[in-house]
Design a protein around this motif. Sequence first.
Motif, PDB file in Angstrom:
ATOM      1  N   LEU A  55      37.800  33.365  -6.524  1.00  0.00           N
ATOM      2  CA  LEU A  55      36.819  33.277  -7.609  1.00  0.00           C
ATOM      3  C   LEU A  55      37.133  34.112  -8.846  1.00  0.00           C
ATOM      4  O   LEU A  55      36.392  34.056  -9.823  1.00  0.00           O
ATOM      5  CB  LEU A  55      35.392  33.580  -7.097  1.00  0.00           C
ATOM      6  CG  LEU A  55      35.069  34.898  -6.409  1.00  0.00           C
ATOM      7  CD1 LEU A  55      35.310  36.103  -7.263  1.00  0.00           C
ATOM      8  CD2 LEU A  55      33.639  34.869  -5.911  1.00  0.00           C
ATOM      9  N   HIS A  56      38.245  34.890  -8.823  1.00  0.00           N
ATOM     10  CA  HIS A  56      38.502  35.721 -10.005  1.00  0.00           C
ATOM     11  C   HIS A  56      39.992  35.909 -10.215  1.00  0.00           C
ATOM     12  O   HIS A  56      40.659  36.585  -9.424  1.00  0.00           O
ATOM     13  CB  HIS A  56      37.811  37.080  -9.863  1.00  0.00           C
ATOM     14  CG  HIS A  56      37.813  37.892 -11.111  1.00  0.00           C
ATOM     15  ND1 HIS A  56      37.106  37.510 -12.240  1.00  0.00           N
ATOM     16  CD2 HIS A  56      38.450  39.040 -11.451  1.00  0.00           C
ATOM     17  CE1 HIS A  56      37.298  38.409 -13.195  1.00  0.00           C
ATOM     18  NE2 HIS A  56      38.115  39.339 -12.743  1.00  0.00           N
ATOM     19  N   SER A  57      40.499  35.312 -11.300  1.00  0.00           N
ATOM     20  CA  SER A  57      41.926  35.387 -11.622  1.00  0.00           C
ATOM     21  C   SER A  57      42.119  35.604 -13.111  1.00  0.00           C
ATOM     22  O   SER A  57      41.414  35.016 -13.931  1.00  0.00           O
ATOM     23  CB  SER A  57      42.581  34.054 -11.225  1.00  0.00           C
ATOM     24  OG  SER A  57      43.825  33.867 -11.898  1.00  0.00           O
ATOM     25  N   HIS A  58      43.092  36.488 -13.452  1.00  0.00           N
ATOM     26  CA  HIS A  58      43.654  36.511 -14.804  1.00  0.00           C
ATOM     27  C   HIS A  58      45.124  36.156 -14.593  1.00  0.00           C
ATOM     28  O   HIS A  58      45.950  37.042 -14.319  1.00  0.00           O
ATOM     29  CB  HIS A  58      43.538  37.891 -15.446  1.00  0.00           C
ATOM     30  CG  HIS A  58      42.168  38.498 -15.342  1.00  0.00           C
ATOM     31  ND1 HIS A  58      41.086  38.015 -16.031  1.00  0.00           N
ATOM     32  CD2 HIS A  58      41.696  39.541 -14.605  1.00  0.00           C
ATOM     33  CE1 HIS A  58      40.016  38.741 -15.739  1.00  0.00           C
ATOM     34  NE2 HIS A  58      40.358  39.659 -14.870  1.00  0.00           N
ATOM     35  N   ALA A  59      45.440  34.855 -14.683  1.00  0.00           N
ATOM     36  CA  ALA A  59      46.743  34.374 -14.216  1.00  0.00           C
ATOM     37  C   ALA A  59      47.909  35.095 -14.887  1.00  0.00           C
ATOM     38  O   ALA A  59      48.917  35.398 -14.245  1.00  0.00           O
ATOM     39  CB  ALA A  59      46.846  32.867 -14.439  1.00  0.00           C
ATOM     40  N   ILE A 231      30.773  37.674 -15.000  1.00  0.00           N
ATOM     41  CA  ILE A 231      30.899  38.880 -15.836  1.00  0.00           C
ATOM     42  C   ILE A 231      31.482  40.024 -15.002  1.00  0.00           C
ATOM     43  O   ILE A 231      31.135  40.172 -13.826  1.00  0.00           O
ATOM     44  CB  ILE A 231      29.525  39.268 -16.449  1.00  0.00           C
ATOM     45  CG1 ILE A 231      29.663  40.439 -17.422  1.00  0.00           C
ATOM     46  CG2 ILE A 231      28.490  39.577 -15.361  1.00  0.00           C
ATOM     47  CD1 ILE A 231      28.401  40.677 -18.274  1.00  0.00           C
ATOM     48  N   HIS A 232      32.401  40.803 -15.598  1.00  0.00           N
ATOM     49  CA  HIS A 232      32.864  42.047 -14.971  1.00  0.00           C
ATOM     50  C   HIS A 232      31.734  43.074 -15.085  1.00  0.00           C
ATOM     51  O   HIS A 232      31.179  43.250 -16.164  1.00  0.00           O
ATOM     52  CB  HIS A 232      34.022  42.655 -15.764  1.00  0.00           C
ATOM     53  CG  HIS A 232      35.316  41.941 -15.694  1.00  0.00           C
ATOM     54  ND1 HIS A 232      36.029  41.576 -16.802  1.00  0.00           N
ATOM     55  CD2 HIS A 232      36.083  41.574 -14.637  1.00  0.00           C
ATOM     56  CE1 HIS A 232      37.171  41.013 -16.451  1.00  0.00           C
ATOM     57  NE2 HIS A 232      37.231  40.987 -15.144  1.00  0.00           N
ATOM     58  N   VAL A 233      31.478  43.800 -13.996  1.00  0.00           N
ATOM     59  CA  VAL A 233      30.445  44.831 -14.114  1.00  0.00           C
ATOM     60  C   VAL A 233      30.691  45.966 -13.115  1.00  0.00           C
ATOM     61  O   VAL A 233      31.097  45.733 -11.975  1.00  0.00           O
ATOM     62  CB  VAL A 233      29.030  44.213 -13.935  1.00  0.00           C
ATOM     63  CG1 VAL A 233      28.783  43.748 -12.519  1.00  0.00           C
ATOM     64  CG2 VAL A 233      27.934  45.172 -14.384  1.00  0.00           C
ATOM     65  N   VAL A 268      31.392  40.300 -11.075  1.00  0.00           N
ATOM     66  CA  VAL A 268      32.729  40.638 -10.574  1.00  0.00           C
ATOM     67  C   VAL A 268      32.845  42.154 -10.411  1.00  0.00           C
ATOM     68  O   VAL A 268      32.538  42.908 -11.344  1.00  0.00           O
ATOM     69  CB  VAL A 268      33.807  40.093 -11.527  1.00  0.00           C
ATOM     70  CG1 VAL A 268      35.200  40.445 -10.999  1.00  0.00           C
ATOM     71  CG2 VAL A 268      33.658  38.583 -11.690  1.00  0.00           C
ATOM     72  N   HIS A 269      33.258  42.567  -9.243  1.00  0.00           N
ATOM     73  CA  HIS A 269      33.407  43.959  -8.777  1.00  0.00           C
ATOM     74  C   HIS A 269      32.046  44.516  -8.308  1.00  0.00           C
ATOM     75  O   HIS A 269      31.856  44.683  -7.131  1.00  0.00           O
ATOM     76  CB  HIS A 269      34.040  44.899  -9.815  1.00  0.00           C
ATOM     77  CG  HIS A 269      35.353  44.412 -10.323  1.00  0.00           C
ATOM     78  ND1 HIS A 269      36.432  44.174  -9.496  1.00  0.00           N
ATOM     79  CD2 HIS A 269      35.784  44.080 -11.583  1.00  0.00           C
ATOM     80  CE1 HIS A 269      37.450  43.738 -10.219  1.00  0.00           C
ATOM     81  NE2 HIS A 269      37.090  43.662 -11.478  1.00  0.00           N
ATOM     82  N   ALA A 270      31.147  44.826  -9.232  1.00  0.00           N
ATOM     83  CA  ALA A 270      29.860  45.447  -8.859  1.00  0.00           C
ATOM     84  C   ALA A 270      30.095  46.596  -7.876  1.00  0.00           C
ATOM     85  O   ALA A 270      29.340  46.779  -6.922  1.00  0.00           O
ATOM     86  CB  ALA A 270      28.902  44.396  -8.284  1.00  0.00           C
ATOM     87  N   THR A 319      41.540  37.431  -6.643  1.00  0.00           N
ATOM     88  CA  THR A 319      42.801  38.181  -6.624  1.00  0.00           C
ATOM     89  C   THR A 319      43.068  38.874  -7.962  1.00  0.00           C
ATOM     90  O   THR A 319      44.087  39.550  -8.098  1.00  0.00           O
ATOM     91  CB  THR A 319      44.001  37.293  -6.230  1.00  0.00           C
ATOM     92  OG1 THR A 319      44.114  36.203  -7.143  1.00  0.00           O
ATOM     93  CG2 THR A 319      43.838  36.748  -4.826  1.00  0.00           C
ATOM     94  N   ASP A 320      42.215  38.674  -8.936  1.00  0.00           N
ATOM     95  CA  ASP A 320      42.105  39.479 -10.157  1.00  0.00           C
ATOM     96  C   ASP A 320      43.451  39.762 -10.834  1.00  0.00           C
ATOM     97  O   ASP A 320      43.957  38.933 -11.568  1.00  0.00           O
ATOM     98  CB  ASP A 320      41.353  40.774  -9.811  1.00  0.00           C
ATOM     99  CG  ASP A 320      40.834  41.516 -11.040  1.00  0.00           C
ATOM    100  OD1 ASP A 320      41.009  41.008 -12.152  1.00  0.00           O
ATOM    101  OD2 ASP A 320      40.249  42.594 -10.890  1.00  0.00           O
ATOM    102  N   SER A 321      44.055  40.915 -10.594  1.00  0.00           N
ATOM    103  CA  SER A 321      45.294  41.289 -11.293  1.00  0.00           C
ATOM    104  C   SER A 321      46.533  40.704 -10.630  1.00  0.00           C
ATOM    105  O   SER A 321      47.631  40.812 -11.184  1.00  0.00           O
ATOM    106  CB  SER A 321      45.436  42.809 -11.294  1.00  0.00           C
ATOM    107  OG  SER A 321      45.736  43.255  -9.976  1.00  0.00           O
TER     108      SER A 321
HETATM  109 ZN    ZN Z   1      39.035  40.869 -13.833  1.00  0.00          ZN
END
Ligand code: ZN
Length: 448
Positions: A55-59, A231-233, A268-270, A319-321
């Motif tokens: 659910l979270h990627s910055h390719a 949203i990142h939070v 995202v994160h929380a 997988t974010d980063s």
């Molecule tokens: Zn991110």
Amino acid sequence: MTTTIHARAALTPEGWREDVRITCAARVVGSIEVGAAPQPGDERCVVAVPGTPNLHSHAFQRAMAGRAQAAGATADSFWTWRVAMYDLALRMTPDDVEAVAARAYAEMLEAGYTRVGEFHYLHHDRDGRAYADIAELAARVCAASAQTGIGMTLLPVFYAHSDFGGAPPAPEQRRFVCDRDLFAALLEACRGLVRALEGGRLGVAPHSLRAVSADELAHLVGLAGEGPIHIHVAEQVREVEACLAATGARPVAWLLDNAPVDARWCLVHATHMDAQETERLARSGAVAGLCPVTEADLGDGVFPARAYRAAGGRFGIGTDSHVRITLPGELRQLEYAQRLTERARNVLAPPGGSTGRAVLDAAGAGGAAALDVRNGLAPGAPADVVALGGEATGRLAEDGFLDAWIFARGVAVDRVWARGRLVVRDGRHVARDVIDRRFAAAMRALAG
Ligand code: ZN
């Protein structure tokens, strides 16, 4: 085209079943037959589980994986990592972005992810000016999705400020920044891109409470309609402190008090929540977007998973980063961080149940909700099937097989079908050679 997969054991919404024939037609699961013998022409596998959404990627960040593990002259942190990430972001061309995204998406499919939520904020040319096609780089990540076969939920990001209080963006953020009009044009172009993708979905992503003012956030929620809002939070303690200083509230509490957070939302994160925020977020129906490997890599902190789950909270995995793209590794890291914090074992398992099964089920359901799709091996759901192979120490149709995959060894992804199309064979993406050549060329260019 119809594909029929025969699995000796399959994880269905009703639980494990043996000798299961899964018929995939028109990209969705048509029928599930239980206790059926394999037929000529069936694809045969050992254990079938549903594909998991990422659910979270910055390719684009896949290009810096493994390149930020040497200590700097001063104490390293998320913020020093971000300097290196900005440096990379400022150099990438559209061709680089597409090549790196394709490699990231191929690795995701090989890991058992069949859909990606692309939190896409690299929008403009290297000098910060919009491309002639405002959605040039969004088109590149969509092209990578089409090339690899991974399902795409595109989340164009609105980014306007460098800090709380509407601080102007820094020069190194110039490729991310939009005003409302530019973002409206970008969103419209992304709508067209997603429509052209098979199974594509569109959402909206206010970057963070640092990067978006309260007025802008309300505006973006209006644009999202019924679609997902990510949203990142509360990833970093410094962000919590800055939010407290600027607003008098902690970030998650501020969001719950000032935005209509509900089942459309993915926070995202929380990571940094007090007990009250944890319980309120769980009750809101939103999904917590956990990225355990990146959060460990960046030294973010540990999500309060036990209390959140006890209050009925939903989560999914990102997988974010992309420091390392792994599904079992994310689920293992999630549970292990809880064990280390609580000095306990099997923290996320229900009484008497398997931890592997509990975290995989939760990540499937939460990830699908966050990315606006159905999940699970059931008629009408996307035909996203992951075949696991390996040694079974017990029966195949039991949770121990998942525990071996996630926590131990001997089980690995063998084949993957994304919406009925075979995209991974023998653990390798079917177009890996071409993808790897382009990726290597992009990496050479970026290093030069
Ligand atoms: Zn991110």
